[in-house]
Design a protein around this motif. Structure first.
Motif, mmCIF file in Angstrom:
data_model
loop_
_atom_site.group_PDB
_atom_site.id
_atom_site.type_symbol
_atom_site.label_atom_id
_atom_site.label_comp_id
_atom_site.label_asym_id
_atom_site.label_seq_id
_atom_site.Cartn_x
_atom_site.Cartn_y
_atom_site.Cartn_z
ATOM 1 N N THR A 152 0.775 -1.429 -0.178
ATOM 2 C CA THR A 152 -0.150 0.226 -0.163
ATOM 3 C C THR A 152 0.781 1.238 0.002
ATOM 4 O O THR A 152 0.373 2.410 0.089
ATOM 5 C CB THR A 152 -1.047 0.044 1.274
ATOM 6 O OG1 THR A 152 -0.211 0.073 2.386
ATOM 7 C CG2 THR A 152 -1.994 -1.006 1.202
ATOM 8 N N GLY A 153 2.138 1.109 0.138
ATOM 9 C CA GLY A 153 3.085 2.293 0.211
ATOM 10 C C GLY A 153 3.610 2.815 -1.159
ATOM 11 O O GLY A 153 3.045 2.268 -2.409
ATOM 12 N N ASP A 154 4.342 3.721 -1.002
ATOM 13 C CA ASP A 154 4.631 4.595 -2.262
ATOM 14 C C ASP A 154 6.025 4.010 -2.974
ATOM 15 O O ASP A 154 6.627 4.417 -3.798
ATOM 16 C CB ASP A 154 4.953 5.937 -2.156
ATOM 17 C CG ASP A 154 3.472 6.695 -1.760
ATOM 18 O OD1 ASP A 154 2.509 6.224 -2.309
ATOM 19 O OD2 ASP A 154 3.397 7.688 -1.264
ATOM 20 N N VAL A 155 6.891 2.946 -2.139
ATOM 21 C CA VAL A 155 7.897 2.562 -2.312
ATOM 22 C C VAL A 155 7.897 1.100 -2.548
ATOM 23 O O VAL A 155 7.298 0.243 -1.647
ATOM 24 C CB VAL A 155 9.014 2.823 -1.152
ATOM 25 C CG1 VAL A 155 10.268 2.211 -1.520
ATOM 26 C CG2 VAL A 155 8.863 4.512 -0.888
ATOM 27 N N ALA A 156 8.830 0.505 -3.510
ATOM 28 C CA ALA A 156 8.446 -0.892 -3.673
ATOM 29 C C ALA A 156 9.314 -1.516 -2.395
ATOM 30 O O ALA A 156 10.296 -1.033 -1.810
ATOM 31 C CB ALA A 156 9.509 -1.235 -4.983
ATOM 32 N N ASP A 157 9.131 -2.812 -2.242
ATOM 33 C CA ASP A 157 9.741 -3.688 -1.141
ATOM 34 C C ASP A 157 10.125 -5.152 -1.796
ATOM 35 O O ASP A 157 9.690 -5.322 -3.225
ATOM 36 C CB ASP A 157 8.888 -3.837 -0.063
ATOM 37 C CG ASP A 157 9.605 -3.963 1.256
ATOM 38 O OD1 ASP A 157 10.735 -4.187 1.183
ATOM 39 O OD2 ASP A 157 9.027 -3.771 2.308
ATOM 40 N N ARG A 158 10.533 -5.871 -1.016
ATOM 41 C CA ARG A 158 10.904 -7.285 -1.590
ATOM 42 C C ARG A 158 10.814 -8.220 -0.224
ATOM 43 O O ARG A 158 11.302 -8.074 0.578
ATOM 44 C CB ARG A 158 12.176 -7.450 -2.315
ATOM 45 C CG ARG A 158 12.586 -6.716 -3.339
ATOM 46 C CD ARG A 158 13.946 -6.447 -4.005
ATOM 47 N NE ARG A 158 14.350 -7.890 -4.000
ATOM 48 C CZ ARG A 158 15.558 -8.209 -4.702
ATOM 49 N NH1 ARG A 158 16.149 -7.470 -4.949
ATOM 50 N NH2 ARG A 158 15.561 -9.408 -4.738
ATOM 51 N N LEU A 159 10.228 -9.280 -0.689
ATOM 52 C CA LEU A 159 10.272 -10.554 0.427
ATOM 53 C C LEU A 159 11.798 -11.095 0.123
ATOM 54 O O LEU A 159 11.778 -11.668 -0.977
ATOM 55 C CB LEU A 159 9.125 -11.650 0.127
ATOM 56 C CG LEU A 159 9.145 -12.825 0.922
ATOM 57 C CD1 LEU A 159 9.024 -12.455 2.328
ATOM 58 C CD2 LEU A 159 7.918 -13.588 0.485
ATOM 59 N N LEU A 160 12.470 -11.208 1.116
ATOM 60 C CA LEU A 160 13.872 -11.889 0.918
ATOM 61 C C LEU A 160 14.054 -13.347 1.464
ATOM 62 O O LEU A 160 14.810 -14.230 0.833
ATOM 63 C CB LEU A 160 14.845 -10.911 1.678
ATOM 64 C CG LEU A 160 14.905 -9.464 1.185
ATOM 65 C CD1 LEU A 160 15.961 -8.667 1.982
ATOM 66 C CD2 LEU A 160 15.524 -9.256 -0.288
ATOM 67 N N SER A 161 13.404 -13.473 2.340
ATOM 68 C CA SER A 161 13.355 -14.908 2.987
ATOM 69 C C SER A 161 12.506 -15.203 3.992
ATOM 70 O O SER A 161 11.534 -14.277 4.451
ATOM 71 C CB SER A 161 14.758 -15.230 3.775
ATOM 72 O OG SER A 161 14.880 -14.183 4.825
ATOM 73 N N ALA A 162 12.339 -16.550 4.669
ATOM 74 C CA ALA A 162 11.415 -16.946 5.344
ATOM 75 C C ALA A 162 11.986 -18.060 6.404
ATOM 76 O O ALA A 162 12.687 -18.772 5.903
ATOM 77 C CB ALA A 162 10.092 -17.338 4.570
ATOM 78 N N SER A 163 11.284 -18.264 7.370
ATOM 79 C CA SER A 163 11.893 -19.392 8.346
ATOM 80 C C SER A 163 10.765 -19.670 9.236
ATOM 81 O O SER A 163 9.722 -19.112 9.435
ATOM 82 C CB SER A 163 12.955 -18.735 9.085
ATOM 83 O OG SER A 163 12.630 -17.928 10.075
ATOM 84 N N THR A 164 10.737 -20.904 9.427
ATOM 85 C CA THR A 164 9.539 -21.412 10.439
ATOM 86 C C THR A 164 10.316 -22.604 11.282
ATOM 87 O O THR A 164 10.947 -23.388 10.774
ATOM 88 C CB THR A 164 8.494 -22.010 9.490
ATOM 89 O OG1 THR A 164 7.357 -22.546 10.713
ATOM 90 C CG2 THR A 164 8.708 -23.166 8.573
ATOM 91 N N PRO A 165 9.654 -22.656 12.459
ATOM 92 C CA PRO A 165 9.988 -23.964 13.370
ATOM 93 C C PRO A 165 9.572 -25.223 12.672
ATOM 94 O O PRO A 165 10.156 -26.227 13.267
ATOM 95 C CB PRO A 165 9.511 -23.762 14.769
ATOM 96 C CG PRO A 165 8.850 -22.586 14.591
ATOM 97 C CD PRO A 165 8.886 -21.939 13.233
#
Length: 162
Positions: free
Chosen positions: A56-69
């Motif tokens: 919803t912002g004015d600047v692009a972002d990126r999903l870089l990584s994820a983790s889970t137990p």
């Protein structure tokens, strides 16, 4: 107030809150309906999906990584049609353009998902677990993922990870 009416109001408020709680905010990002599909017995892989991630912002972002137990490691994967063949490849990140929604639903012929590798146990319908997502600009955020059978079982059965 009528006791039945009161109970109905309480239940309605509870379920409305529970439904709203299944979406998460991470800065300007809105993560809609994180879910995983049940894993089959003996499988050591699974997948996490989202209806979408909306920036919803004015600047692009990126999903870089994820983790889970619940898994030894998590990779970002992208599905793409190459002619008549569906191919899956690990991706370094998911671009999240400003003002756009990126879908990450199962059964999508050109989309992303989180691949759970080295599952520590089966993913069973109705279970839930935490996933930590790391974004370039929005930082690290933890959210709850619910395991649910997909509405379209044919699409799930054709998915690569089963």
């Amino acid at each position: 107030m009528n006791p039945r009416r009161f109970l109905l109001l309480v239940c309605t408020a509870f379920w409305a809150g529970a439904a709203a709680a299944h979406d998460f905010k991470a800065g300007d990002l809105r993560i809609d309906h994180p879910y995983a599909t049940p894993s089959r017995p003996g499988m050591t892989t699974g997948a996490v999906y989202f209806r979408g991630i909306r920036n919803t912002g004015d600047v692009a972002d990126r999903l870089l990584s994820a983790s889970t137990p619940v898994a030894g490691r998590v990779e970002i994967h992208r599905m793409q049609m190459q002619g008549d063949v569906m191919q899956m490849r690990a991706a370094s990140a998911v671009d999240l353009p400003a003002g756009a929604t990126v879908g990450m639903k199962h059964g999508t012929p050109d989309g992303y998902h989180l691949m759970l590798q080295e599952l520590k146990g089966p993913l069973k319908d109705g279970d839930h677990f935490l996933v930590k997502l790391r974004f370039e600009k929005a930082g690290t955020h933890e959210l709850e993922v619910w395991v649910q059978s997909p509405r379209n079982l044919a699409a799930a059965d054709s998915a690569h990870h089963h």
